[in-house]
Enzyme design. Structure first.
Site, PDB file in Angstrom:
ATOM      1  N   ASP A  48       0.494  -0.982   0.507  1.00 25.84           N
ATOM      2  CA  ASP A  48       0.025  -0.286  -0.747  1.00 25.84           C
ATOM      3  C   ASP A  48       0.790   1.513   0.229  1.00 25.84           C
ATOM      4  O   ASP A  48       1.672   1.896   0.744  1.00 25.84           O
ATOM      5  CB  ASP A  48      -0.927   0.012   1.337  1.00 25.84           C
ATOM      6  CG  ASP A  48      -1.890  -1.701   1.332  1.00 25.84           C
ATOM      7  OD1 ASP A  48      -1.196  -2.419   0.744  1.00 25.84           O
ATOM      8  OD2 ASP A  48      -2.763  -1.142   2.418  1.00 25.84           O
ATOM      9  N   ARG A 169      -7.328  -1.549  12.384  1.00 25.70           N
ATOM     10  CA  ARG A 169      -6.358  -1.133  11.284  1.00 25.70           C
ATOM     11  C   ARG A 169      -6.547  -0.115  10.454  1.00 25.70           C
ATOM     12  O   ARG A 169      -7.354   0.702   9.801  1.00 25.70           O
ATOM     13  CB  ARG A 169      -5.199  -1.841  11.103  1.00 25.70           C
ATOM     14  CG  ARG A 169      -5.963  -2.878   9.068  1.00 25.70           C
ATOM     15  CD  ARG A 169      -5.184  -4.041   8.773  1.00 25.70           C
ATOM     16  NE  ARG A 169      -5.152  -4.845   8.025  1.00 25.70           N
ATOM     17  CZ  ARG A 169      -6.325  -5.540   8.546  1.00 25.70           C
ATOM     18  NH1 ARG A 169      -6.051  -6.399   9.084  1.00 25.70           N
ATOM     19  NH2 ARG A 169      -6.430  -6.747   7.458  1.00 25.70           N
ATOM     20  N   ASP A 170      -5.436   0.673  10.043  1.00 24.44           N
ATOM     21  CA  ASP A 170      -5.139   1.840   8.259  1.00 24.44           C
ATOM     22  C   ASP A 170      -6.245   3.488   8.738  1.00 24.44           C
ATOM     23  O   ASP A 170      -6.920   3.563   8.258  1.00 24.44           O
ATOM     24  CB  ASP A 170      -5.937   1.010   7.148  1.00 24.44           C
ATOM     25  CG  ASP A 170      -5.644  -0.388   7.409  1.00 24.44           C
ATOM     26  OD1 ASP A 170      -3.717  -0.545   7.552  1.00 24.44           O
ATOM     27  OD2 ASP A 170      -5.863  -1.047   6.154  1.00 24.44           O
ATOM     28  N   GLU A 221     -10.552  -3.268   4.513  1.00 21.72           N
ATOM     29  CA  GLU A 221      -9.230  -2.232   4.840  1.00 21.72           C
ATOM     30  C   GLU A 221      -9.023  -0.613   4.406  1.00 21.72           C
ATOM     31  O   GLU A 221      -9.630  -0.683   3.288  1.00 21.72           O
ATOM     32  CB  GLU A 221      -8.293  -2.887   4.029  1.00 21.72           C
ATOM     33  CG  GLU A 221      -7.902  -4.917   4.538  1.00 21.72           C
ATOM     34  CD  GLU A 221      -6.853  -5.115   4.162  1.00 21.72           C
ATOM     35  OE1 GLU A 221      -5.774  -6.187   4.597  1.00 21.72           O
ATOM     36  OE2 GLU A 221      -6.528  -5.228   2.805  1.00 21.72           O
TER      37      GLU A 221
HETATM   38  C1  FRU Z   1      -3.516  -3.505   2.464  1.00 23.48           C
HETATM   39  C2  FRU Z   1      -3.477  -3.929   3.968  1.00 23.48           C
HETATM   40  C3  FRU Z   1      -3.387  -2.736   4.816  1.00 23.48           C
HETATM   41  C4  FRU Z   1      -2.715  -3.060   5.627  1.00 23.48           C
HETATM   42  C5  FRU Z   1      -0.628  -3.531   5.269  1.00 23.48           C
HETATM   43  C6  FRU Z   1      -0.085  -4.366   5.544  1.00 23.48           C
HETATM   44  O1  FRU Z   1      -3.397  -4.019   1.685  1.00 23.48           O
HETATM   45  O2  FRU Z   1      -3.735  -5.620   4.678  1.00 23.48           O
HETATM   46  O3  FRU Z   1      -4.612  -3.637   5.485  1.00 23.48           O
HETATM   47  O4  FRU Z   1      -1.972  -2.196   7.288  1.00 23.48           O
HETATM   48  O5  FRU Z   1      -1.857  -3.669   3.750  1.00 23.48           O
HETATM   49  O6  FRU Z   1       1.028  -4.526   5.384  1.00 23.48           O
END
Ligand code: FRU
Length: 509
Positions: A48, A169-170, A221
């Site tokens: 990402d 997350r994120d 995500e």
């Molecule tokens: C999305 C993801 C996110 C996470 C990251 C980990 O591609 O799975 O949710 O923060 O990659 O690398």
């Protein structure tokens, strides 16, 4: 004498090894499949894009990075900057794992009023990210007092603790002007959660959205939330909530969806029915897109780019020194169509600075078995074409073509859909999910279809009808497969106009 000779020979060996090592690290971006005008790390794994912001003339791009391997592993934030989102300069890793875990995706803001109280000089950059400790995910903060060159972790981390959620997350953070608060949108399993804060350090839970809305083919995500003018009218604004789905997206595997509605500072409400799913891209390689905080076009559009890959095969794609690349930067706007409001993505106009060797064709009838693009070829190029539908059942381009390989971008006039076929695009054997054809509905406008296509060493991006439908796909053709063909089947189609541009590498000095 013998000793001297040994010493000389060992010195020579060390010299040669060092020289080889240096030439490896002074990589010229010419390896097989190396994208020439898309962002990719010099070496090792990337997923990402995250933490992106614009500050004092520079776009900062961070990305999920494993500096030690070409597969996913302990996540860091890699870092690069650009004056135009086209040419990038690599910088040292910005965030490294710590006692709270590795560094997952997040976002950054410019704290121009020093609401965080972290900046003696009045303003600075604050990044919020997920610390992942063997599955325990919590939100932490880092800040930069030198305009984003280097970061310090905040001593009070985590700023948002995990109270028992599995996927948490994120964080995507932005300033909400009406409520004068920072808002955080967080992916929390099958939904997103909203929080607010006055100082970026203390976060209050507000609401959740999505458990029963849109696509739930996989874990949610990388959310994003922003307000866009409808058809460029700044008096008529709508909120767009973008959320990625880890599996079963329209192109198979991971992909992005979005919701259009309202956000009042506390709650997001969806204008469409719960069962409506709006997809960002109909190919298979557009994931985790994020906009540059602090950068907006004059017409109110945002700029973003995504990870050009798919979790179904991301760790298997056949590149050696590096693995992972970003999509082209795109302008994102909201437009009304007969079926309702839709996000429209168009390639950044700054990309025009890479064009050379242009060729143009106007008003030409394309009949079956006549390739009018005989003299055209290339590995990295752009095609802008407009067609008026005629008797042809299908027409389109064969790209990166040789006797045994081709990637086809086609339009079917009966079914009114556009397709990208990479079944014979080159190396496809590394995953059963790769050898596929992707199709999306695209209605003609005034009996015309527009195709804007970007081809690079290992990708094809298609923008249909001014970005109404986008298809983003990786391909791994032999570097020698350079042919281009324009074809029609079952009748004629009129090529109203075509512009062809070779694109120079954005990595050359
Ligand atoms: C999305 C993801 C996110 C996470 C990251 C980990 O591609 O799975 O949710 O923060 O990659 O690398």
């Amino acid at each position: 004498m013998k000793r001297k000779l040994y010493r000389f020979i060992s010195l020579m060996i060390i010299f040669i090894l060092t020289a080889v090592g240096c030439s490896k690290s002074n990589n010229n971006y010419k390896e097989k499949y190396r994208p020439q005008y898309h962002f990719s790390p010099e070496k090792n794994w990337m997923n990402d894009p995250c933490g992106m912001f614009y500050y004092e003339g520079n776009y900062h791009l961070f990305y999920q990075y494993n500096p030690n391997d070409t597969i996913w592993g302990p996540m860091h934030w890699g870092h690069a900057t650009s004056p135009d989102m086209v040419t990038w300069t690599h910088l040292p890793v910005a965030l490294e794992p710590d006692d709270l875990g590795t560094i997952f995706t997040g976002s950054s803001v410019v704290d121009s009023q020093n609401t965080s109280g972290l900046f003696d000089k009045g303003s600075g950059i604050v990044s919020l990210y997920t610390n992942d400790n063997k599955g325990l995910q919590q939100q932490s903060m880092a800040f930069s007092t030198d305009g984003g060159k280097t970061f310090n972790k905040y001593k009070g981390n985590p700023v948002l603790k995990n109270m028992g959620a599995r996927d948490f997350r994120d964080p995507y953070v932005f300033w909400h002007d009406n409520t004068k608060k920072w808002i955080m949108v967080l992916a929390a399993g099958v939904k997103v959660e909203f929080y607010n804060s006055s100082d970026l350090k203390n976060w209050n839970y507000l609401s959740e959205f999505g458990s029963y809305e849109g696509s739930h083919g996989g874990v949610w995500e990388c959310p994003g939330l922003f307000e866009l003018p409808v058809d460029g009218d700044k008096q008529n604004m709508k909120w767009v909530l973008k959320v990625d789905v880890g599996d079963n997206a329209v192109g198979g595997g991971s992909g992005g969806q979005y919701f259009i509605g309202n956000f009042d500072g506390t709650k997001f409400t969806n204008d469409n029915s719960k069962t409506t799913t709006l997809w960002l891209d109909y190919g298979s390689d557009f994931y985790a897109a994020q906009s540059f905080s602090g950068a907006k076009a004059d017409d109110g559009s945002y700029y973003w780019l995504g990870w050009m890959n798919n979790w179904k095969y991301a760790q298997l794609v056949p590149t050696e020194r590096w693995r992972g690349q970003a999509t082209l930067p795109r302008k994102v706007s909201l437009k009304s169509f007969p079926e309702g409001l839709r996000l429209v993505q168009t390639p950044l106009t700054q990309l025009e600075s890479l064009r050379y060797g242009s060729k143009k064709i106007n008003n030409k009838v394309i009949s079956p078995d006549k390739n009018i693009l005989k003299g055209y070829s290339g590995e990295s190029y752009e095609i802008v074409a407009e067609f008026e539908l005629g008797t042809a059942e299908e027409f389109g381009f064969k790209l990166r073509k040789s006797d045994s390989e081709e990637t086809t971008v086609s339009y079917n006039t009966k079914n009114k859909n556009i397709s990208l076929n990479r079944v014979n695009s080159g190396e496809v054997s590394f995953s059963e999910y790769f050898k596929r054809k992707y199709t999306a509905e695209l209605k003609p406008v005034d009996n015309k279809i527009k195709l804007h296509i970007f081809v690079d060493a290992s990708s094809v991006e298609v923008f249909g009808n001014d970005g109404k439908v986008v298809m983003t796909n990786l391909i791994y053709p032999d570097p020698k497969s350079k042919g281009i063909e324009l074809y029609s089947k079952g009748g004629d189609v009129k090529l109203v106009n075509l512009e062809f541009y070779k694109l120079r590498s954005s990595w050359k000095k």
